[in-house]
Motif scaffolding. Structure first.
Motif, mmCIF file in Angstrom:
data_model
loop_
_atom_site.group_PDB
_atom_site.id
_atom_site.type_symbol
_atom_site.label_atom_id
_atom_site.label_comp_id
_atom_site.label_asym_id
_atom_site.label_seq_id
_atom_site.Cartn_x
_atom_site.Cartn_y
_atom_site.Cartn_z
ATOM 1 N N PHE A 109 44.276 45.757 31.082
ATOM 2 C CA PHE A 109 44.804 45.293 32.360
ATOM 3 C C PHE A 109 44.878 43.769 32.367
ATOM 4 N N ASP A 110 45.953 43.235 32.927
ATOM 5 C CA ASP A 110 45.991 41.816 33.249
ATOM 6 C C ASP A 110 45.136 41.626 34.504
ATOM 7 N N VAL A 111 44.643 40.400 34.719
ATOM 8 C CA VAL A 111 43.807 40.155 35.899
ATOM 9 C C VAL A 111 44.134 38.792 36.482
ATOM 10 N N LEU A 112 44.239 38.749 37.813
ATOM 11 C CA LEU A 112 44.563 37.532 38.553
ATOM 12 C C LEU A 112 43.351 37.089 39.370
ATOM 13 N N PHE A 113 42.814 35.926 39.020
ATOM 14 C CA PHE A 113 41.716 35.319 39.783
ATOM 15 C C PHE A 113 42.306 34.220 40.658
ATOM 16 N N VAL A 114 41.975 34.223 41.938
ATOM 17 C CA VAL A 114 42.520 33.234 42.868
ATOM 18 C C VAL A 114 41.380 32.535 43.596
ATOM 19 N N ASP A 115 41.448 31.211 43.668
ATOM 20 C CA ASP A 115 40.465 30.466 44.449
ATOM 21 C C ASP A 115 40.890 30.401 45.910
ATOM 22 N N TYR A 116 39.939 30.655 46.808
ATOM 23 C CA TYR A 116 40.192 30.560 48.239
ATOM 24 C C TYR A 116 40.427 29.096 48.629
ATOM 25 N N ARG A 117 40.830 28.887 49.845
ATOM 26 C CA ARG A 117 41.012 27.514 50.338
ATOM 27 C C ARG A 117 39.695 26.735 50.191
ATOM 28 N N GLY A 118 39.825 25.510 49.695
ATOM 29 C CA GLY A 118 38.649 24.669 49.532
ATOM 30 C C GLY A 118 37.893 24.896 48.242
ATOM 31 N N ASP A 135 45.955 34.839 53.729
ATOM 32 C CA ASP A 135 45.932 34.466 52.317
ATOM 33 C C ASP A 135 45.835 35.693 51.416
ATOM 34 N N ALA A 136 45.016 36.656 51.829
ATOM 35 C CA ALA A 136 44.877 37.881 51.031
ATOM 36 C C ALA A 136 46.228 38.572 50.875
ATOM 37 N N GLN A 137 46.994 38.632 51.957
ATOM 38 C CA GLN A 137 48.299 39.282 51.889
ATOM 39 C C GLN A 137 49.280 38.468 51.038
ATOM 40 N N LYS A 138 49.229 37.139 51.155
ATOM 41 C CA LYS A 138 50.123 36.298 50.360
ATOM 42 C C LYS A 138 49.809 36.424 48.865
ATOM 43 N N ILE A 139 48.535 36.568 48.546
ATOM 44 C CA ILE A 139 48.144 36.782 47.151
ATOM 45 C C ILE A 139 48.730 38.098 46.643
ATOM 46 N N TYR A 140 48.623 39.137 47.464
ATOM 47 C CA TYR A 140 49.160 40.442 47.069
ATOM 48 C C TYR A 140 50.682 40.385 46.968
ATOM 49 N N ASP A 141 51.309 39.677 47.889
ATOM 50 C CA ASP A 141 52.768 39.526 47.844
ATOM 51 C C ASP A 141 53.194 38.858 46.542
ATOM 52 N N TYR A 142 52.408 37.870 46.104
ATOM 53 C CA TYR A 142 52.723 37.215 44.833
ATOM 54 C C TYR A 142 52.611 38.219 43.684
ATOM 55 N N ALA A 143 51.560 39.037 43.711
ATOM 56 C CA ALA A 143 51.390 40.048 42.663
ATOM 57 C C ALA A 143 52.599 40.984 42.608
ATOM 58 N N LEU A 144 53.145 41.298 43.768
ATOM 59 C CA LEU A 144 54.293 42.210 43.827
ATOM 60 C C LEU A 144 55.558 41.598 43.232
ATOM 61 N N THR A 145 55.606 40.275 43.113
ATOM 62 C CA THR A 145 56.775 39.647 42.495
ATOM 63 C C THR A 145 56.741 39.791 40.984
ATOM 64 N N ALA A 164 39.434 42.319 49.917
ATOM 65 C CA ALA A 164 40.027 43.376 49.098
ATOM 66 C C ALA A 164 40.275 44.625 49.936
ATOM 67 N N SER A 165 39.321 44.965 50.796
ATOM 68 C CA SER A 165 39.462 46.150 51.650
ATOM 69 C C SER A 165 40.617 45.980 52.621
ATOM 70 N N TYR A 166 40.735 44.784 53.191
ATOM 71 C CA TYR A 166 41.855 44.492 54.089
ATOM 72 C C TYR A 166 43.182 44.645 53.349
ATOM 73 N N THR A 167 43.242 44.097 52.158
ATOM 74 C CA THR A 167 44.474 44.137 51.369
ATOM 75 C C THR A 167 44.865 45.568 51.043
ATOM 76 N N ALA A 168 43.914 46.365 50.604
ATOM 77 C CA ALA A 168 44.202 47.759 50.263
ATOM 78 C C ALA A 168 44.606 48.556 51.491
ATOM 79 N N ALA A 169 44.042 48.200 52.645
ATOM 80 C CA ALA A 169 44.371 48.917 53.882
ATOM 81 C C ALA A 169 45.792 48.647 54.343
ATOM 82 N N ASN A 170 46.326 47.487 53.991
ATOM 83 C CA ASN A 170 47.646 47.084 54.479
ATOM 84 C C ASN A 170 48.734 47.160 53.412
ATOM 85 N N ASN A 171 48.387 47.719 52.263
ATOM 86 C CA ASN A 171 49.338 47.868 51.174
ATOM 87 C C ASN A 171 49.056 49.198 50.467
#
Length: 275
Positions: A109-118, A135-145, A164-171
């Motif tokens: 698997f490829d893996v994307l690590f993202v630093d939060y604001r700050g 931000d969580a949704q924007k990160i996921y949107d980027y993954a979808l590209t 992660a739970s929020y992201t999975a719930a909305n996608n």
């Protein structure tokens, strides 16, 4: 010798009043500056150069006007089975979290690590809970590209499990992996610190988000995690959603040592082989 009880009483009252004022000031300071307590970032210079023993790509993800999150995308040497979107814990930055990439790239698997604001080289800082979800949704949107959604796994560790739970719930990812999750962030903080829950601005109710998740949910939790205790969090989540969650306790592991365990490595390999 005559004891002046009135004088002693006044001194005691002043001392108690001082303690009460001190506690109230502490509560006010925490309420105003609580992000500084919840988030413990390592800040990197914008010119910092990452170095790892495996190939990676540095990217920046726009989440608002003039606000970008810095990220690292690690690629497997094999034919990729998809992408793991990794929401890391509350400390450090991705120059450290990226050292875990091999756990996933070795499993194709490829893996994307993202630093939060700050954090790290990312911009700005959080001021309210809604920004976390944005931000969580924007990160996921980027993954979808870059990947088909059917090939995306969302993974969260510690504070990142709520995002992660929020992201999975909305996608619609194909799998949600949670490592050392909490039932709800405000409840967790109120239980480990003498702080009224009402003063905590960030609820991050993982238990609510998980009710909206449609994909399989795998939870790993150290059996000796004395910070986010499995009995108070993972086991409660499992009890709440017995048919959704598969819970694995990593024997002898604490809060920070899950990924170092052979049991975790073997369990993770078996899990990712199925996906």
């Amino acid at each position: 010798m005559k004891i002046n009880f009135r004088k002693i009483g006044r001194r005691l009252l002043r001392f108690i009043s001082f303690i009460i004022i001190l506690i109230l000031c502490g509560y006010i300071f925490l309420y105003i500056k609580q992000e500084r307590f919840f988030f413990n970032p390592k800040i990197l210079d914008k010119n910092y150069s990452y170095s790892f023993d495996q190939p990676f790509e540095e990217v920046n993800i726009a989440v608002e006007d003039d606000i970008n999150l810095n990220a690292l995308l690690f690629k497997t040497d094999s034919i990729s089975k998809g992408l793991i979107v990794y929401f890391h814990g509350n400390a450090g930055a991705i120059h450290e979290w990226g050292e875990r990439a091999y756990l996933y790239t070795e499993n194709k698997f490829d893996v994307l690590f993202v630093d939060y604001r700050g954090y790290g080289k990312s911009d700005s800082f959080y001021e309210e809970e809604s920004e976390l979800y944005n931000d969580a949704q924007k990160i996921y949107d980027y993954a979808l590209t870059r990947y088909d959604e059917k090939d995306i796994i969302v993974l969260g560790y510690s504070i990142g499990t709520g995002f992660a739970s929020y992201t999975a719930a909305n996608n619609n990812p194909k799998l949600l992996i949670l490592e050392a999750p909490y039932y709800a962030w405000n409840e967790f903080i109120a239980n480990i610190a003498p702080v009224p829950k009402a003063l905590i601005n960030y609820e991050i109710p993982s238990y609510k988000f998980l009710g909206e998740v449609d994909c399989p949910i795998r939870v790993f939790h150290g059996s000796k995690d004395f910070l986010i205790k499995p009995e108070e969090h993972s086991k409660r989540l499992k009890k709440l959603y017995p048919n959704k969650i598969e819970l694995t306790l990593i024997k002898g592991a604490g809060h920070n040592g899950i990924y170092l365990s052979k049991q975790y490595y073997d369990e993770l390999k078996e899990l990712l082989d199925r996906y």
